[in-house]
Design an enzyme around this catalytic site. Structure first.
Site, PDB file in Angstrom:
ATOM      1  N   PHE A 240       0.560   7.720 -13.620  1.00  0.00           N
ATOM      2  CA  PHE A 240       1.192   6.789 -12.665  1.00  0.00           C
ATOM      3  C   PHE A 240       0.618   5.401 -12.895  1.00  0.00           C
TER       4      PHE A 240
ATOM      5  N   SER B 221      -5.906  -4.274  -5.816  1.00  0.00           N
ATOM      6  CA  SER B 221      -5.591  -4.089  -4.389  1.00  0.00           C
ATOM      7  C   SER B 221      -4.265  -4.732  -4.020  1.00  0.00           C
TER       8      SER B 221
ATOM      9  N   ALA C  12      -0.514  11.051  -2.022  1.00  0.00           N
ATOM     10  CA  ALA C  12      -1.754  11.261  -2.779  1.00  0.00           C
ATOM     11  C   ALA C  12      -2.984  11.001  -1.905  1.00  0.00           C
TER      12      ALA C  12
ATOM     13  N   GLU D  93      -6.673   4.683  -5.098  1.00  0.00           N
ATOM     14  CA  GLU D  93      -5.688   4.977  -4.032  1.00  0.00           C
ATOM     15  C   GLU D  93      -5.902   4.058  -2.836  1.00  0.00           C
ATOM     16  N   GLY D  94      -6.366   2.841  -3.080  1.00  0.00           N
ATOM     17  CA  GLY D  94      -6.693   1.899  -2.011  1.00  0.00           C
ATOM     18  C   GLY D  94      -8.170   1.967  -1.728  1.00  0.00           C
TER      19      GLY D  94
HETATM   20  P1  TGC Z   1       3.431  -5.121   2.496  1.00  0.00           P
HETATM   21  O1  TGC Z   1       4.201  -6.389   2.637  1.00  0.00           O
HETATM   22  O2  TGC Z   1       2.529  -4.698   3.603  1.00  0.00           O
HETATM   23  O3  TGC Z   1       4.409  -3.927   2.166  1.00  0.00           O
HETATM   24  C1  TGC Z   1       5.424  -4.026   1.177  1.00  0.00           C
HETATM   25  C2  TGC Z   1       6.471  -2.985   1.489  1.00  0.00           C
HETATM   26  O4  TGC Z   1       5.888  -1.680   1.388  1.00  0.00           O
HETATM   27  C3  TGC Z   1       5.985  -0.984   2.644  1.00  0.00           C
HETATM   28  N1  TGC Z   1       4.753  -0.204   2.796  1.00  0.00           N
HETATM   29  C4  TGC Z   1       4.717   1.113   2.629  1.00  0.00           C
HETATM   30  N2  TGC Z   1       5.690   2.003   2.369  1.00  0.00           N
HETATM   31  C5  TGC Z   1       5.347   3.298   2.258  1.00  0.00           C
HETATM   32  N3  TGC Z   1       4.063   3.708   2.374  1.00  0.00           N
HETATM   33  C6  TGC Z   1       3.057   2.831   2.625  1.00  0.00           C
HETATM   34  N4  TGC Z   1       1.786   3.269   2.713  1.00  0.00           N
HETATM   35  C7  TGC Z   1       3.357   1.473   2.774  1.00  0.00           C
HETATM   36  N5  TGC Z   1       2.638   0.345   3.018  1.00  0.00           N
HETATM   37  C8  TGC Z   1       3.501  -0.663   3.013  1.00  0.00           C
HETATM   38  C9  TGC Z   1       6.144  -2.078   3.662  1.00  0.00           C
HETATM   39  O5  TGC Z   1       6.772  -1.610   4.821  1.00  0.00           O
HETATM   40  C10 TGC Z   1       6.989  -3.059   2.899  1.00  0.00           C
HETATM   41  O6  TGC Z   1       8.325  -2.587   2.895  1.00  0.00           O
HETATM   42  P2  TGC Z   1       9.570  -3.613   2.905  1.00  0.00           P
HETATM   43  O7  TGC Z   1      10.766  -2.723   2.944  1.00  0.00           O
HETATM   44  O8  TGC Z   1       9.388  -4.447   4.136  1.00  0.00           O
HETATM   45  O9  TGC Z   1       9.450  -4.417   1.648  1.00  0.00           O
HETATM   46  O10 TGC Z   1       2.622  -5.222   1.126  1.00  0.00           O
HETATM   47  P3  TGC Z   1       1.345  -6.064   0.730  1.00  0.00           P
HETATM   48  O11 TGC Z   1       1.655  -6.662  -0.588  1.00  0.00           O
HETATM   49  O12 TGC Z   1       0.926  -6.969   1.853  1.00  0.00           O
HETATM   50  O13 TGC Z   1       0.242  -4.949   0.477  1.00  0.00           O
HETATM   51  C11 TGC Z   1      -0.209  -4.104   1.465  1.00  0.00           C
HETATM   52  C12 TGC Z   1      -1.378  -3.251   0.946  1.00  0.00           C
HETATM   53  C13 TGC Z   1      -2.597  -4.112   0.645  1.00  0.00           C
HETATM   54  C14 TGC Z   1      -1.716  -2.289   2.066  1.00  0.00           C
HETATM   55  C15 TGC Z   1      -0.938  -2.476  -0.325  1.00  0.00           C
HETATM   56  O14 TGC Z   1      -0.678  -3.344  -1.381  1.00  0.00           O
HETATM   57  C16 TGC Z   1      -1.957  -1.480  -0.772  1.00  0.00           C
HETATM   58  O15 TGC Z   1      -1.967  -0.349  -0.283  1.00  0.00           O
HETATM   59  N6  TGC Z   1      -2.863  -1.838  -1.739  1.00  0.00           N
HETATM   60  C17 TGC Z   1      -3.781  -0.878  -2.351  1.00  0.00           C
HETATM   61  C18 TGC Z   1      -3.309  -0.564  -3.748  1.00  0.00           C
HETATM   62  C19 TGC Z   1      -3.508   0.868  -4.098  1.00  0.00           C
HETATM   63  O16 TGC Z   1      -3.710   1.735  -3.279  1.00  0.00           O
HETATM   64  N7  TGC Z   1      -3.419   1.154  -5.388  1.00  0.00           N
HETATM   65  C20 TGC Z   1      -3.521   2.503  -5.841  1.00  0.00           C
HETATM   66  C21 TGC Z   1      -3.108   2.619  -7.287  1.00  0.00           C
HETATM   67  S1  TGC Z   1      -2.754   4.277  -7.768  1.00  0.00           S
HETATM   68  C22 TGC Z   1      -4.232   5.023  -7.846  1.00  0.00           C
HETATM   69  O17 TGC Z   1      -5.249   4.515  -7.519  1.00  0.00           O
HETATM   70  C23 TGC Z   1      -4.193   6.403  -8.346  1.00  0.00           C
HETATM   71  S2  TGC Z   1      -5.729   7.158  -8.517  1.00  0.00           S
HETATM   72  C24 TGC Z   1      -5.158   8.716  -8.743  1.00  0.00           C
HETATM   73  C25 TGC Z   1      -6.187   9.736  -8.967  1.00  0.00           C
HETATM   74  O18 TGC Z   1      -6.792   9.757 -10.058  1.00  0.00           O
HETATM   75  O19 TGC Z   1      -6.312  10.628  -8.079  1.00  0.00           O
HETATM   76  P1  FAD Z   2      -9.957  -5.276  -6.633  1.00  0.00           P
HETATM   77  O1  FAD Z   2      -8.626  -5.224  -6.002  1.00  0.00           O
HETATM   78  O2  FAD Z   2     -10.232  -6.400  -7.570  1.00  0.00           O
HETATM   79  O3  FAD Z   2     -11.056  -5.274  -5.492  1.00  0.00           O
HETATM   80  C1  FAD Z   2     -12.400  -5.673  -5.720  1.00  0.00           C
HETATM   81  C2  FAD Z   2     -13.118  -5.688  -4.357  1.00  0.00           C
HETATM   82  O4  FAD Z   2     -12.487  -6.644  -3.503  1.00  0.00           O
HETATM   83  C3  FAD Z   2     -13.031  -4.339  -3.634  1.00  0.00           C
HETATM   84  O5  FAD Z   2     -14.220  -4.112  -2.957  1.00  0.00           O
HETATM   85  C4  FAD Z   2     -11.898  -4.557  -2.634  1.00  0.00           C
HETATM   86  O6  FAD Z   2     -12.020  -3.741  -1.479  1.00  0.00           O
HETATM   87  C5  FAD Z   2     -12.094  -6.020  -2.290  1.00  0.00           C
HETATM   88  N1  FAD Z   2     -10.852  -6.639  -1.815  1.00  0.00           N
HETATM   89  C6  FAD Z   2      -9.678  -6.750  -2.472  1.00  0.00           C
HETATM   90  N2  FAD Z   2      -8.768  -7.343  -1.697  1.00  0.00           N
HETATM   91  C7  FAD Z   2      -9.375  -7.619  -0.517  1.00  0.00           C
HETATM   92  C8  FAD Z   2      -8.964  -8.227   0.711  1.00  0.00           C
HETATM   93  N3  FAD Z   2      -7.715  -8.651   0.878  1.00  0.00           N
HETATM   94  N4  FAD Z   2      -9.866  -8.357   1.705  1.00  0.00           N
HETATM   95  C9  FAD Z   2     -11.139  -7.913   1.549  1.00  0.00           C
HETATM   96  N5  FAD Z   2     -11.594  -7.335   0.433  1.00  0.00           N
HETATM   97  C10 FAD Z   2     -10.719  -7.185  -0.593  1.00  0.00           C
HETATM   98  N6  FAD Z   2      -4.467   2.983 -10.546  1.00  0.00           N
HETATM   99  C11 FAD Z   2      -3.230   3.428 -10.890  1.00  0.00           C
HETATM  100  O7  FAD Z   2      -2.231   2.711 -10.765  1.00  0.00           O
HETATM  101  N7  FAD Z   2      -3.072   4.693 -11.391  1.00  0.00           N
HETATM  102  C12 FAD Z   2      -4.107   5.538 -11.574  1.00  0.00           C
HETATM  103  O8  FAD Z   2      -3.917   6.687 -12.011  1.00  0.00           O
HETATM  104  C13 FAD Z   2      -5.419   5.081 -11.259  1.00  0.00           C
HETATM  105  N8  FAD Z   2      -6.494   5.870 -11.505  1.00  0.00           N
HETATM  106  C14 FAD Z   2      -7.757   5.353 -11.344  1.00  0.00           C
HETATM  107  C15 FAD Z   2      -8.859   6.091 -11.774  1.00  0.00           C
HETATM  108  C16 FAD Z   2     -10.144   5.557 -11.657  1.00  0.00           C
HETATM  109  C17 FAD Z   2     -11.309   6.316 -12.183  1.00  0.00           C
HETATM  110  C18 FAD Z   2     -10.330   4.290 -11.047  1.00  0.00           C
HETATM  111  C19 FAD Z   2     -11.700   3.708 -10.878  1.00  0.00           C
HETATM  112  C20 FAD Z   2      -9.246   3.561 -10.623  1.00  0.00           C
HETATM  113  C21 FAD Z   2      -7.946   4.072 -10.775  1.00  0.00           C
HETATM  114  N9  FAD Z   2      -6.814   3.313 -10.425  1.00  0.00           N
HETATM  115  C22 FAD Z   2      -5.554   3.771 -10.733  1.00  0.00           C
HETATM  116  C23 FAD Z   2      -6.970   1.935  -9.966  1.00  0.00           C
HETATM  117  C24 FAD Z   2      -7.391   1.813  -8.498  1.00  0.00           C
HETATM  118  O9  FAD Z   2      -6.321   2.096  -7.657  1.00  0.00           O
HETATM  119  C25 FAD Z   2      -7.926   0.390  -8.314  1.00  0.00           C
HETATM  120  O10 FAD Z   2      -9.179   0.332  -8.952  1.00  0.00           O
HETATM  121  C26 FAD Z   2      -8.047   0.019  -6.842  1.00  0.00           C
HETATM  122  O11 FAD Z   2      -6.779  -0.069  -6.226  1.00  0.00           O
HETATM  123  C27 FAD Z   2      -8.793  -1.319  -6.663  1.00  0.00           C
HETATM  124  O12 FAD Z   2      -8.337  -2.298  -7.521  1.00  0.00           O
HETATM  125  P2  FAD Z   2      -9.387  -3.124  -8.410  1.00  0.00           P
HETATM  126  O13 FAD Z   2     -10.259  -2.168  -9.121  1.00  0.00           O
HETATM  127  O14 FAD Z   2      -8.602  -4.093  -9.226  1.00  0.00           O
HETATM  128  O15 FAD Z   2     -10.286  -3.891  -7.377  1.00  0.00           O
END
Ligand code: TGC
Ligand code: FAD
Length: 391
Positions: free
Chosen positions: A136, A145, A250, A371-372
């Site tokens: 993904f 983030s 997730a 995952e955030g």
């Molecule tokens: P924002 O303006 O708040 O939202 C944009 C649109 O998204 C909707 N929405 C959601 N929909 C479904 N589920 C949720 N949890 C949702 N949260 C928001 C929202 O309603 C809106 O919809 P629309 O129709 O109005 O456009 O977006 P923002 O840009 O201000 O960001 C909000 C924030 C910071 C919470 C979001 O960007 C976020 O969650 N950031 C964290 C990024 C993250 O979690 N990345 C994960 C990458 S994948 C990964 O890490 C896989 S690891 C897998 C593994 O190895 O297990």
């Molecule tokens: P940043 O976003 O640069 O954040 C750095 C620091 O700043 C953090 O402490 C954060 O909390 C803080 N910060 C950021 N924004 C704010 C704010 N607005 N206010 C206050 N503090 C803030 N991603 C995928 O898409 N797919 C995957 O399969 C996947 N697998 C992963 C596997 C591993 C082992 C790891 C380490 C990461 C993986 N990720 C994946 C990425 C993961 O989701 C990101 O690392 C995570 O979302 C944080 O992004 P970043 O590392 O760029 O940190």
């Protein structure tokens, strides 16, 4: 590594809240982890190698797409069963749970939710059986983030899309057969594309030298003028809400998975404390060690209740994204604190690969970030209760 003597913790008789099916699914996964994961996981982590021999067994226990309907090859289970499977796998190792989470919630789920019938038929059964592995791609080098700022993009070239950009930190990328890639179209709208290994210009270099999640393969996704067939775009949903919707599923799985890691650390520490003697008595007889162990049992029990309640809400379709964020954040922090305390109970032995605790502790440093991040989930709760976004 020591033999796996794990005994699960159920201080509040939560088994009484589970159905026979829940218990059967959980026990089968627990048995699989004892038999297949525990004997090999320490070496896999030391070698920084994903143990791909586990893929078939994970598929056989229903860990790939537990809640995807059986007609598409999934196990057709409910959300509590899904959570219990994640708990038991992460009891073995967070990296193995990562592979199952990504496959189920970040690859099969978007295809099931947003894909065409042809995409579902083509990919889901093979993903469920482990014949195909997916990854993904949301995070980019400059957008973690804040995925909404992504720059990966595709242009409409008439009979195909032209994809350019890069993703990083992608679990399973080095060996995945397909990638669910989130990219912006010419209007800046985010869409999900299914990119297949072998497409020209698509490469997946591995990320080395991780101290965390060493038994999981992590890498990049590079798109250099990749021609993606139009039928590989998932039409069901666009915008940032599409990938975030997958993350809800997730993150929910992680809320359960972290309990597994914590239970393993607690169980190891309890057994060690009863056996290890200092000053003529088991260290378990000392108040300071009892404080650590009693607090662990309390925190795990609270986390179990939270996960179970969230699962019932999800089964009813009532769980909110903010409720999921709270559980992911709470339970991962709970697990990481328990890992740190449990390691101390083992003294010097706690830093060795003879025991699982240090591996769990290092793994959880990734789990608290992906995952955030811990901070982002707190800000999601903050937004939910105040109405003000402070991201
Ligand atoms: P924002 O303006 O708040 O939202 C944009 C649109 O998204 C909707 N929405 C959601 N929909 C479904 N589920 C949720 N949890 C949702 N949260 C928001 C929202 O309603 C809106 O919809 P629309 O129709 O109005 O456009 O977006 P923002 O840009 O201000 O960001 C909000 C924030 C910071 C919470 C979001 O960007 C976020 O969650 N950031 C964290 C990024 C993250 O979690 N990345 C994960 C990458 S994948 C990964 O890490 C896989 S690891 C897998 C593994 O190895 O297990
Ligand atoms: P940043 O976003 O640069 O954040 C750095 C620091 O700043 C953090 O402490 C954060 O909390 C803080 N910060 C950021 N924004 C704010 C704010 N607005 N206010 C206050 N503090 C803030 N991603 C995928 O898409 N797919 C995957 O399969 C996947 N697998 C992963 C596997 C591993 C082992 C790891 C380490 C990461 C993986 N990720 C994946 C990425 C993961 O989701 C990101 O690392 C995570 O979302 C944080 O992004 P970043 O590392 O760029 O940190």
């Amino acid at each position: 590594m020591k033999p796996d003597l794990f005994q699960a913790l159920d201080y509040y008789n939560l088994d009484e809240l589970l159905t026979d099916e829940h218990k059967m699914v959980r026990d089968a996964t627990r048995e699989f982890v004892k038999r297949e994961v525990s004997p090999i996981i320490e070496q896999a982590a030391q070698d920084a190698k994903f143990p791909d021999q586990l893929i078939k067994g994970l598929a056989d226990i229903g860990a790939f797409g537990p809640y995807i309907p059986e007609e598409y090859g999934g196990a057709g289970l409910d959300q509590i069963s899904y959570g219990l499977i994640m708990q038991e796998i992460e009891r073995g190792d967070s990296g193995i749970r990562s592979t199952a989470s990504v496959q189920s919630s970040l690859v099969m789920y978007p295809i099931f939710k947003y894909g065409t019938e042809e995409q579902k038929k083509k990919f889901l059964p093979k993903l469920a059986s482990g014949e195909m592995i997916g990854c993904f791609g949301l995070t980019e080098p400059d957008h973690g983030s804040n995925p909404g700022g992504m720059t990966t993009n595709f242009k409409d070239k008439g009979d195909h899309y032209l994809l350019n950009g890069a993703k990083m930190w992608i679990s399973n990328s080095p060996f995945a057969d397909i990638a669910i890639v989130w990219a912006k179209n010419e209007e800046g709208r985010i869409h999900g594309l299914i990119v297949e290994r072998g497409m020209e210009g698509f490469t997946t270099p591995e990320t080395h030298n991780k101290w965390s999640l060493r038994a999981s393969a992590t890498g990049e996704l590079i798109f250099d003028n990749v021609n993606v067939p139009k039928e590989n775009l998932m039409p069901g949903k666009s915008g940032l809400g599409a990938p975030l919707g997958c993350l809800d599923s997730a993150r929910y799985g992680i809320a359960w998975g972290a309990i597994g890691a914590a239970m393993d650390c607690y169980d190891t520490a309890l057994r060690y404390a009863k056996e290890r003697e200092q000053f003529g008595v088991p260290i378990a007889a000392k108040q300071l060690q009892q404080k650590k162990l009693a607090e662990m049992v309390t925190e795990i029990t609270k986390a179990q209740l939270m996960a179970w309640r969230l699962g019932t809400l999800r089964n009813e379709g009532k769980a909110t994204s903010a409720q999921i964020s709270m559980a992911k954040r709470n339970n991962v922090e709970m697990a990481i604190k328990i890992a740190r305390e449990a390691r101390q109970v083992l003294g010097g032995m706690g830093i060795t690969g003879e025991y699982s605790i240090m591996r769990h502790m290092m793994n959880l440093e990734s789990v608290i970030t992906y995952e955030g991040t811990h901070d982002i989930h707190l800000l999601i709760t903050g937004l939910d209760i105040t109405g003000h976004a402070a991201f």
